[in-house]
Design a protein around this motif. Structure first.
Motif, PDB file in Angstrom:
ATOM      1  N   MET A  28       0.829  -1.203   0.000  1.00 26.29           N
ATOM      2  CA  MET A  28       0.000   0.000   0.000  1.00 26.29           C
ATOM      3  C   MET A  28       0.865   1.255   0.000  1.00 26.29           C
ATOM      4  SD  MET A  28      -2.861  -1.006   2.784  1.00 26.29           S
ATOM      5  CE  MET A  28      -4.308  -1.865   2.320  1.00 26.29           C
ATOM      6  N   PRO A  29       0.430   2.293  -0.715  1.00 27.56           N
ATOM      7  CA  PRO A  29       1.213   3.537  -0.760  1.00 27.56           C
ATOM      8  C   PRO A  29       1.135   4.305   0.557  1.00 27.56           C
ATOM      9  CG  PRO A  29      -0.842   3.817  -1.933  1.00 27.56           C
ATOM     10  CD  PRO A  29      -0.782   2.379  -1.529  1.00 27.56           C
ATOM     11  N   SER A  30       2.190   5.055   0.864  1.00 31.24           N
ATOM     12  CA  SER A  30       2.226   5.861   2.085  1.00 31.24           C
ATOM     13  C   SER A  30       1.726   7.280   1.863  1.00 31.24           C
ATOM     14  CB  SER A  30       3.654   5.932   2.629  1.00 31.24           C
ATOM     15  OG  SER A  30       4.088   4.660   3.008  1.00 31.24           O
ATOM     16  N   ASP A  31       1.643   7.698   0.627  1.00 29.78           N
ATOM     17  CA  ASP A  31       1.321   9.093   0.337  1.00 29.78           C
ATOM     18  C   ASP A  31      -0.149   9.323  -0.037  1.00 29.78           C
ATOM     19  OD1 ASP A  31       1.555   7.636  -2.002  1.00 29.78           O
ATOM     20  OD2 ASP A  31       2.415   9.288  -3.138  1.00 29.78           O
ATOM     21  N   LYS A  32      -1.009   8.340   0.236  1.00 29.62           N
ATOM     22  CA  LYS A  32      -2.398   8.461  -0.175  1.00 29.62           C
ATOM     23  C   LYS A  32      -3.350   8.050   0.941  1.00 29.62           C
ATOM     24  CE  LYS A  32      -1.374   7.597  -4.999  1.00 29.62           C
ATOM     25  NZ  LYS A  32      -1.854   7.045  -6.229  1.00 29.62           N
ATOM     26  N   ASP A  33      -4.549   8.628   0.886  1.00 30.80           N
ATOM     27  CA  ASP A  33      -5.633   8.128   1.716  1.00 30.80           C
ATOM     28  C   ASP A  33      -6.148   6.865   1.038  1.00 30.80           C
ATOM     29  OD1 ASP A  33      -5.925  10.195   3.758  1.00 30.80           O
ATOM     30  OD2 ASP A  33      -6.578  11.490   2.114  1.00 30.80           O
ATOM     31  N   ILE A  34      -6.352   5.820   1.826  1.00 25.98           N
ATOM     32  CA  ILE A  34      -6.816   4.558   1.276  1.00 25.98           C
ATOM     33  C   ILE A  34      -8.170   4.227   1.902  1.00 25.98           C
ATOM     34  CG2 ILE A  34      -6.330   2.114   0.936  1.00 25.98           C
ATOM     35  CD1 ILE A  34      -3.321   2.891   1.404  1.00 25.98           C
ATOM     36  N   PHE A  35      -9.139   3.993   1.076  1.00 25.18           N
ATOM     37  CA  PHE A  35     -10.483   3.634   1.507  1.00 25.18           C
ATOM     38  C   PHE A  35     -10.597   2.121   1.387  1.00 25.18           C
ATOM     39  CE2 PHE A  35     -15.013   3.079   1.283  1.00 25.18           C
ATOM     40  CZ  PHE A  35     -15.562   4.146   1.984  1.00 25.18           C
ATOM     41  N   ILE A  36     -10.661   1.434   2.522  1.00 26.41           N
ATOM     42  CA  ILE A  36     -10.784  -0.023   2.533  1.00 26.41           C
ATOM     43  C   ILE A  36     -12.248  -0.360   2.776  1.00 26.41           C
ATOM     44  CG2 ILE A  36     -10.132  -2.165   3.673  1.00 26.41           C
ATOM     45  CD1 ILE A  36      -7.528  -0.757   4.538  1.00 26.41           C
ATOM     46  N   MET A  37     -12.853  -1.058   1.828  1.00 25.32           N
ATOM     47  CA  MET A  37     -14.250  -1.446   1.969  1.00 25.32           C
ATOM     48  C   MET A  37     -14.356  -2.963   2.103  1.00 25.32           C
ATOM     49  SD  MET A  37     -17.512  -0.908  -0.568  1.00 25.32           S
ATOM     50  CE  MET A  37     -17.005  -2.186  -1.709  1.00 25.32           C
ATOM     51  N   PHE A  38     -14.844  -3.418   3.258  1.00 28.69           N
ATOM     52  CA  PHE A  38     -15.102  -4.840   3.451  1.00 28.69           C
ATOM     53  C   PHE A  38     -16.466  -5.153   2.847  1.00 28.69           C
ATOM     54  CE2 PHE A  38     -11.828  -3.993   6.490  1.00 28.69           C
ATOM     55  CZ  PHE A  38     -11.059  -5.150   6.474  1.00 28.69           C
ATOM     56  N   SER A  39     -16.515  -6.201   2.045  1.00 27.65           N
ATOM     57  CA  SER A  39     -17.667  -6.484   1.227  1.00 27.65           C
ATOM     58  C   SER A  39     -17.936  -7.983   1.153  1.00 27.65           C
ATOM     59  CB  SER A  39     -17.387  -5.944  -0.180  1.00 27.65           C
ATOM     60  OG  SER A  39     -18.369  -6.319  -1.090  1.00 27.65           O
ATOM     61  N   LYS A  57     -12.246   8.802  -7.019  1.00 27.22           N
ATOM     62  CA  LYS A  57     -10.895   8.513  -7.532  1.00 27.22           C
ATOM     63  C   LYS A  57     -10.595   9.300  -8.807  1.00 27.22           C
ATOM     64  CE  LYS A  57      -6.987   6.457  -8.297  1.00 27.22           C
ATOM     65  NZ  LYS A  57      -5.827   7.152  -7.802  1.00 27.22           N
ATOM     66  N   GLN A  58     -11.577   9.523  -9.634  1.00 29.96           N
ATOM     67  CA  GLN A  58     -11.367  10.247 -10.885  1.00 29.96           C
ATOM     68  C   GLN A  58     -10.894  11.680 -10.652  1.00 29.96           C
ATOM     69  OE1 GLN A  58     -15.132   9.815 -12.876  1.00 29.96           O
ATOM     70  NE2 GLN A  58     -14.567   7.858 -13.780  1.00 29.96           N
ATOM     71  N   ASN A  59     -11.193  12.247  -9.485  1.00 27.93           N
ATOM     72  CA  ASN A  59     -10.840  13.641  -9.200  1.00 27.93           C
ATOM     73  C   ASN A  59      -9.754  13.804  -8.142  1.00 27.93           C
ATOM     74  OD1 ASN A  59     -12.800  14.651 -11.016  1.00 27.93           O
ATOM     75  ND2 ASN A  59     -14.376  14.278  -9.491  1.00 27.93           N
ATOM     76  N   ARG A  60      -9.224  12.718  -7.633  1.00 25.21           N
ATOM     77  CA  ARG A  60      -8.234  12.823  -6.551  1.00 25.21           C
ATOM     78  C   ARG A  60      -7.040  11.907  -6.829  1.00 25.21           C
ATOM     79  NH1 ARG A  60     -11.199  15.376  -2.339  1.00 25.21           N
ATOM     80  NH2 ARG A  60      -9.770  15.120  -0.611  1.00 25.21           N
ATOM     81  N   ASP A  61      -5.862  12.505  -6.926  1.00 27.48           N
ATOM     82  CA  ASP A  61      -4.651  11.720  -7.134  1.00 27.48           C
ATOM     83  C   ASP A  61      -4.154  11.063  -5.848  1.00 27.48           C
ATOM     84  OD1 ASP A  61      -4.571  12.351  -9.823  1.00 27.48           O
ATOM     85  OD2 ASP A  61      -3.316  14.122  -9.496  1.00 27.48           O
ATOM     86  N   ASN A  62      -4.521  11.632  -4.714  1.00 26.45           N
ATOM     87  CA  ASN A  62      -4.008  11.131  -3.435  1.00 26.45           C
ATOM     88  C   ASN A  62      -5.006  10.186  -2.761  1.00 26.45           C
ATOM     89  OD1 ASN A  62      -5.947  13.045  -2.812  1.00 26.45           O
ATOM     90  ND2 ASN A  62      -4.852  13.801  -1.014  1.00 26.45           N
ATOM     91  N   PHE A  63      -5.774   9.452  -3.554  1.00 26.07           N
ATOM     92  CA  PHE A  63      -6.822   8.580  -3.043  1.00 26.07           C
ATOM     93  C   PHE A  63      -6.773   7.232  -3.742  1.00 26.07           C
ATOM     94  CE2 PHE A  63     -11.241   6.987  -3.410  1.00 26.07           C
ATOM     95  CZ  PHE A  63     -11.585   6.915  -2.073  1.00 26.07           C
ATOM     96  N   GLU A  64      -6.831   6.177  -2.965  1.00 19.99           N
ATOM     97  CA  GLU A  64      -6.960   4.813  -3.491  1.00 19.99           C
ATOM     98  C   GLU A  64      -8.100   4.150  -2.748  1.00 19.99           C
ATOM     99  OE1 GLU A  64      -5.512   3.418  -5.986  1.00 19.99           O
ATOM    100  OE2 GLU A  64      -3.807   4.757  -6.286  1.00 19.99           O
ATOM    101  N   TYR A  65      -8.698   3.175  -3.356  1.00 16.24           N
ATOM    102  CA  TYR A  65      -9.710   2.396  -2.664  1.00 16.24           C
ATOM    103  C   TYR A  65      -9.535   0.933  -3.013  1.00 16.24           C
ATOM    104  CZ  TYR A  65     -12.347   2.343  -7.059  1.00 16.24           C
ATOM    105  OH  TYR A  65     -12.738   2.172  -8.356  1.00 16.24           O
ATOM    106  N   MET A  66      -9.976   0.103  -2.098  1.00 14.88           N
ATOM    107  CA  MET A  66      -9.881  -1.325  -2.331  1.00 14.88           C
ATOM    108  C   MET A  66     -11.086  -2.023  -1.723  1.00 14.88           C
ATOM    109  SD  MET A  66      -6.824  -2.274   0.365  1.00 14.88           S
ATOM    110  CE  MET A  66      -6.914  -4.020   0.157  1.00 14.88           C
TER     111      MET A  66
END
Length: 127
Positions: A28-39, A57-66
């Protein structure tokens, strides 16, 4: 030629907005907010939540989700090493990786609107 360009453009948008699949917290990257969704696979609210995350995500470079399900490689590592209480789906967490460790910034129970997620992402408050 124009049709090929349009097709390539939409394919690139599709691949950019896909949920990341990390095999370990180390990945996981250290420079981003990460949205973890349990599903779970049968959860329609989880699929709806993914659509919201793609838009963010389309509008934010510092955002990841999984999206994490119990068959993901990283599932056991997350459940064993972090306080992720999952009782409803989707249950989601905004985390930031610092010094190799995930710090939970915020917890969401159930589906969240885009505005609710952005409010937390734009806030300096910690969980």
């Amino acid at each position: 030629m124009k049709k090929i360009f349009i097709l390539c453009f939409f394919i690139s948008l599709f691949t950019i907005a896909q949920a990341k699949e990390f095999n370990s917290v180390k990945d996981m990257p250290s420079d981003k907010d990460i949205f973890i969704m349990f599903s779970i696979p049968s959860c329609p609210w989880c699929e709806r939540q993914l659509k919201v995350l793609k838009k963010i995500k389309q509008n934010r470079d510092n955002f990841e989700y999984m999206k994490v399900q119990d068959d993901n490689i990283i599932y056991e590592e997350l459940i064993e090493n972090y306080p992720f209480p999952v009782e409803v789906y989707p249950t989601s967490f905004i985390v930031k990786k610092e010094d190799g460790i995930l710090n939970i910034r915020y917890e969401f129970q159930g589906y969240q609107k885009k505005s609710s997620i952005l409010k937390i992402l734009d806030s300096d408050d910690e969980f």
